[in-house]
Write a protein that holds these residues in place. Structure first.
Motif, mmCIF file in Angstrom:
data_model
loop_
_atom_site.group_PDB
_atom_site.id
_atom_site.type_symbol
_atom_site.label_atom_id
_atom_site.label_comp_id
_atom_site.label_asym_id
_atom_site.label_seq_id
_atom_site.Cartn_x
_atom_site.Cartn_y
_atom_site.Cartn_z
ATOM 1 N N HIS A 53 0.825 -1.081 0.127
ATOM 2 C CA HIS A 53 0.068 0.130 0.005
ATOM 3 C C HIS A 53 0.908 1.414 -0.035
ATOM 4 O O HIS A 53 0.483 2.309 -0.738
ATOM 5 N N ILE A 54 1.836 1.221 0.826
ATOM 6 C CA ILE A 54 2.764 2.337 0.897
ATOM 7 C C ILE A 54 3.282 2.690 -0.378
ATOM 8 O O ILE A 54 3.490 3.733 -0.810
ATOM 9 N N MET A 55 3.923 1.392 -1.125
ATOM 10 C CA MET A 55 4.533 1.559 -2.517
ATOM 11 C C MET A 55 3.611 2.197 -3.523
ATOM 12 O O MET A 55 4.076 3.017 -4.375
ATOM 13 N N ASP A 56 2.509 1.776 -3.482
ATOM 14 C CA ASP A 56 1.239 2.203 -4.524
ATOM 15 C C ASP A 56 1.101 3.637 -4.236
ATOM 16 O O ASP A 56 0.701 4.381 -5.065
ATOM 17 N N PHE A 57 1.264 3.986 -2.831
ATOM 18 C CA PHE A 57 1.048 5.632 -2.514
ATOM 19 C C PHE A 57 1.985 6.314 -3.051
ATOM 20 O O PHE A 57 1.809 7.620 -3.873
ATOM 21 N N ILE A 58 3.045 5.686 -3.158
ATOM 22 C CA ILE A 58 4.476 6.667 -3.470
ATOM 23 C C ILE A 58 4.635 6.597 -4.977
ATOM 24 O O ILE A 58 4.751 7.834 -5.554
ATOM 25 N N LYS A 59 4.005 5.881 -5.877
ATOM 26 C CA LYS A 59 4.087 5.637 -7.412
ATOM 27 C C LYS A 59 2.950 6.646 -7.459
ATOM 28 O O LYS A 59 2.802 7.449 -8.356
#
Length: 59
Positions: A53-59
């Motif tokens: 979820h954090i990686m999706d938010f960063i992208k």
């Protein structure tokens, strides 16, 4: 300047100890941030879905 094997080994050991300490502090920081600041459940602090979820938010 000639370095002996003993000095190289001591420097390498020091670097590895520092890296291990940083990794431990990273995971302690994640735990504190998720559980105490984010009011999450302790068993979910290192859940893979949270990191995704954090990686999706960063992208």
């Amino acid at each position: 300047m000639k370095m002996t094997g003993k000095k190289i080994l001591s420097q390498l050991t020091l670097v590895l100890i520092c890296l291990a300490f940083l990794v431990i502090l990273f995971f302690v920081g994640i735990f504190i941030g998720y559980v105490f600041l984010g009011k999450g459940h302790p068993s979910e602090a290192f859940n893979v879905a949270n990191f995704q979820h954090i990686m999706d938010f960063i992208k």
